[in-house]
Design a protein around this motif. Structure first.
Motif, PDB file in Angstrom:
ATOM      1  N   UNK A  86       0.912  -1.161  -0.195  1.00 33.58           N
ATOM      2  CA  UNK A  86       0.136  -0.092   0.077  1.00 33.58           C
ATOM      3  C   UNK A  86       0.964   1.440   0.051  1.00 33.58           C
ATOM      4  N   UNK A  87       1.923   1.175   0.736  1.00 38.10           N
ATOM      5  CA  UNK A  87       2.765   2.398   0.805  1.00 38.10           C
ATOM      6  C   UNK A  87       3.386   2.557  -0.241  1.00 38.10           C
ATOM      7  N   UNK A  88       3.895   1.722  -1.147  1.00 35.64           N
ATOM      8  CA  UNK A  88       4.402   1.766  -2.424  1.00 35.64           C
ATOM      9  C   UNK A  88       3.437   2.563  -3.389  1.00 35.64           C
ATOM     10  N   UNK A  89       2.419   1.851  -3.600  1.00 36.78           N
ATOM     11  CA  UNK A  89       1.200   2.532  -4.424  1.00 36.78           C
ATOM     12  C   UNK A  89       0.873   3.922  -4.047  1.00 36.78           C
ATOM     13  N   UNK A  90       0.816   4.175  -2.767  1.00 36.22           N
ATOM     14  CA  UNK A  90       0.142   5.506  -2.519  1.00 36.22           C
ATOM     15  C   UNK A  90       1.477   6.396  -2.591  1.00 36.22           C
ATOM     16  N   UNK A  91       2.620   6.193  -2.255  1.00 34.50           N
ATOM     17  CA  UNK A  91       3.713   6.899  -2.757  1.00 34.50           C
ATOM     18  C   UNK A  91       3.857   7.568  -4.373  1.00 34.50           C
ATOM     19  N   UNK A  92       3.690   6.360  -5.199  1.00 35.40           N
ATOM     20  CA  UNK A  92       3.532   6.553  -6.561  1.00 35.40           C
ATOM     21  C   UNK A  92       2.790   7.702  -6.994  1.00 35.40           C
ATOM     22  N   UNK A  93       1.443   7.274  -6.514  1.00 33.78           N
ATOM     23  CA  UNK A  93       0.344   8.284  -6.696  1.00 33.78           C
ATOM     24  C   UNK A  93       0.623   9.633  -6.250  1.00 33.78           C
ATOM     25  N   UNK A  94       1.107   9.533  -4.996  1.00 36.01           N
ATOM     26  CA  UNK A  94       1.059  10.818  -4.323  1.00 36.01           C
ATOM     27  C   UNK A  94       2.118  11.764  -4.797  1.00 36.01           C
ATOM     28  N   UNK A  95       3.292  11.102  -5.331  1.00 35.16           N
ATOM     29  CA  UNK A  95       4.506  11.513  -6.013  1.00 35.16           C
ATOM     30  C   UNK A  95       3.914  12.269  -7.454  1.00 35.16           C
ATOM     31  N   UNK A  96       3.162  11.739  -7.941  1.00 38.52           N
ATOM     32  CA  UNK A  96       2.611  12.079  -9.349  1.00 38.52           C
ATOM     33  C   UNK A  96       1.854  13.447  -9.064  1.00 38.52           C
ATOM     34  N   UNK A  97       0.935  13.152  -8.372  1.00 41.08           N
ATOM     35  CA  UNK A  97       0.219  14.671  -7.820  1.00 41.08           C
ATOM     36  C   UNK A  97       1.071  15.460  -7.408  1.00 41.08           C
ATOM     37  N   UNK A  99       3.996  16.426  -7.607  1.00 41.56           N
ATOM     38  CA  UNK A  99       4.975  17.356  -8.823  1.00 41.56           C
ATOM     39  C   UNK A  99       4.006  17.957  -9.594  1.00 41.56           C
ATOM     40  N   UNK A 100       2.747  17.639  -9.704  1.00 39.93           N
ATOM     41  CA  UNK A 100       1.914  18.128 -10.813  1.00 39.93           C
ATOM     42  C   UNK A 100       1.377  19.557  -9.997  1.00 39.93           C
ATOM     43  N   UNK A 101       1.072  19.287  -8.564  1.00 35.59           N
ATOM     44  CA  UNK A 101       0.293  20.537  -8.010  1.00 35.59           C
ATOM     45  C   UNK A 101       1.076  20.931  -6.861  1.00 35.59           C
ATOM     46  N   UNK A 102       2.451  21.011  -6.935  1.00 32.86           N
ATOM     47  CA  UNK A 102       3.277  21.553  -5.647  1.00 32.86           C
ATOM     48  C   UNK A 102       3.271  22.636  -5.556  1.00 32.86           C
ATOM     49  N   UNK A 103       2.811  23.557  -6.400  1.00 34.02           N
ATOM     50  CA  UNK A 103       2.622  25.101  -6.314  1.00 34.02           C
ATOM     51  C   UNK A 103       1.504  25.646  -5.671  1.00 34.02           C
ATOM     52  N   UNK A 104       0.357  24.777  -5.667  1.00 36.05           N
ATOM     53  CA  UNK A 104      -0.867  25.248  -5.175  1.00 36.05           C
ATOM     54  C   UNK A 104      -0.780  25.233  -3.609  1.00 36.05           C
ATOM     55  N   UNK A 105      -1.239  26.467  -2.841  1.00 34.76           N
ATOM     56  CA  UNK A 105      -1.190  26.714  -1.516  1.00 34.76           C
ATOM     57  C   UNK A 105      -2.068  25.737  -0.878  1.00 34.76           C
ATOM     58  N   UNK A 106      -3.057  24.872  -1.317  1.00 33.83           N
ATOM     59  CA  UNK A 106      -3.846  24.163  -0.445  1.00 33.83           C
ATOM     60  C   UNK A 106      -3.002  22.650  -0.212  1.00 33.83           C
ATOM     61  N   UNK A 110      -2.686  21.202   3.675  1.00 26.25           N
ATOM     62  CA  UNK A 110      -3.096  19.750   3.969  1.00 26.25           C
ATOM     63  C   UNK A 110      -1.963  18.994   4.636  1.00 26.25           C
ATOM     64  N   UNK A 111      -0.718  19.445   3.856  1.00 28.83           N
ATOM     65  CA  UNK A 111       0.328  18.656   4.841  1.00 28.83           C
ATOM     66  C   UNK A 111       0.737  19.185   5.902  1.00 28.83           C
ATOM     67  N   UNK A 112       0.559  20.385   6.166  1.00 28.16           N
ATOM     68  CA  UNK A 112       0.551  21.198   7.464  1.00 28.16           C
ATOM     69  C   UNK A 112      -0.214  20.401   8.607  1.00 28.16           C
ATOM     70  N   UNK A 113      -1.603  20.052   8.281  1.00 29.08           N
ATOM     71  CA  UNK A 113      -2.698  19.808   9.082  1.00 29.08           C
ATOM     72  C   UNK A 113      -2.505  18.366   9.362  1.00 29.08           C
TER      73      UNK A 113
END
Length: 192
Positions: A86-97, A99-106, A110-113
Motif C-alpha cells: 500500500x505504501x508503495x502504491x500510495x507513494x507513487x500516486x502522491x508523487x505524481x500529484x 509534482x503536478x500540483x506542488x505550487x498550489x497553496x492548498x 493539507x500537509x501541515x494539518x
C-alpha cells in the motif's frame, strides 16, 4: 487462514499508518492483538522492543517479526509485503500529484494539518509501551499501586541521560537492558 489474516492486517497497517513507523505501532497492535487476537500484549511489546533495536524501518521490522513469530518465513514475507505494497502504491500516486500540483497553496495546508495526527499516533504508541513497562497492563487497566519501581527508575534515568547527554537510542536501550538485568539479578529475581 493465519497467513491471510496476517496479510490483510498488514495491508491495513500499510494503508493507514500515516507518519512513519512509530505511527504504525498502534495500528499493528490493534490488528494483531485486539482484532485478531493472534498475540498477547506482552508478546507484542517484546517484538516491538526487538524491532526498535534492529536496523531498518520499525514498521517493516515489526511486520517481519510478527509474521515470523506467528507463521514462520511465509508469514514474515506476507506481513512485510502487506506492509510495503500500500505504501508503495500510495507513494507513487502522491508523487505524481505532488509534482503536478506542488505550487498550489492548498497542498501545503493539507500537509501541515497532518502533523498533529502523526504526533498523536506516535504519542499513543509511546504511552502504550510505557504503561506496559511500568504497570504490565494496558492504560485502561492501570492501578497506581501496581507501579514497578525498578522500571520507573530505569525510565527516569534513561530519559535524563537522553535529554542531558544526547545519548543515542541504541545506547539507551542497551544500557536499560543491562541495568535491568543487573538490578533483577541482585534482587534474586533472575539467575545470570
Amino acid at each position: 487462514m493465519v497467513l491471510l489474516k496476517l496479510f490483510f492486517a498488514f495491508i491495513q497497517v500499510g494503508m493507514f499508518s500515516v507518519g512513519g513507523g512509530y505511527a504504525a505501532i498502534p495500528l499493528i497492535q490493534e490488528q494483531i492483538v485486539n482484532t485478531y487476537g493472534l498475540m498477547t500484549l506482552e508478546e507484542f511489546s517484546d517484538l516491538i522492543t526487538v524491532a526498535e533495536m534492529t536496523p531498518g524501518p520499525i514498521s517493516i521490522n515489526s511486520a517481519t517479526f510478527v509474521g515470523m513469530r506467528l507463521a514462520g518465513v511465509p508469514g514474515a514475507l506476507l506481513c512485510s509485503l502487506g506492509c510495503i505494497i500500500p505504501s508503495f502504491c500510495i507513494c507513487l500516486l502522491l508523487a505524481y500529484f505532488y509534482y503536478k500540483y506542488r505550487t498550489v497553496s492548498g497542498v501545503q495546508v493539507v500537509l501541515g494539518s497532518l502533523r498533529p495526527a502523526v504526533v498523536a499516533l506516535i504519542g499513543s504508541a509511546g504511552t502504550s509501551i510505557l504503561m506496559l513497562g511500568l504497570f504490565q497492563t494496558e492504560i485502561k487497566n492501570v492501578v497506581l499501586g501496581d507501579i514497578r519501581l525498578v522500571e520507573l527508575g530505569i525510565f527516569i534515568a534513561a530519559l535524563y541521560i537522553l535529554r542531558k547527554f544526547k545519548a543515542s537510542a541504541v545506547t539507551i536501550i542497551l544500557g536499560s537492558g543491562v541495568a535491568g538485568t543487573i538490578i533483577y539479578a541482585l534482587m534474586g529475581e533472575i539467575s545470570v
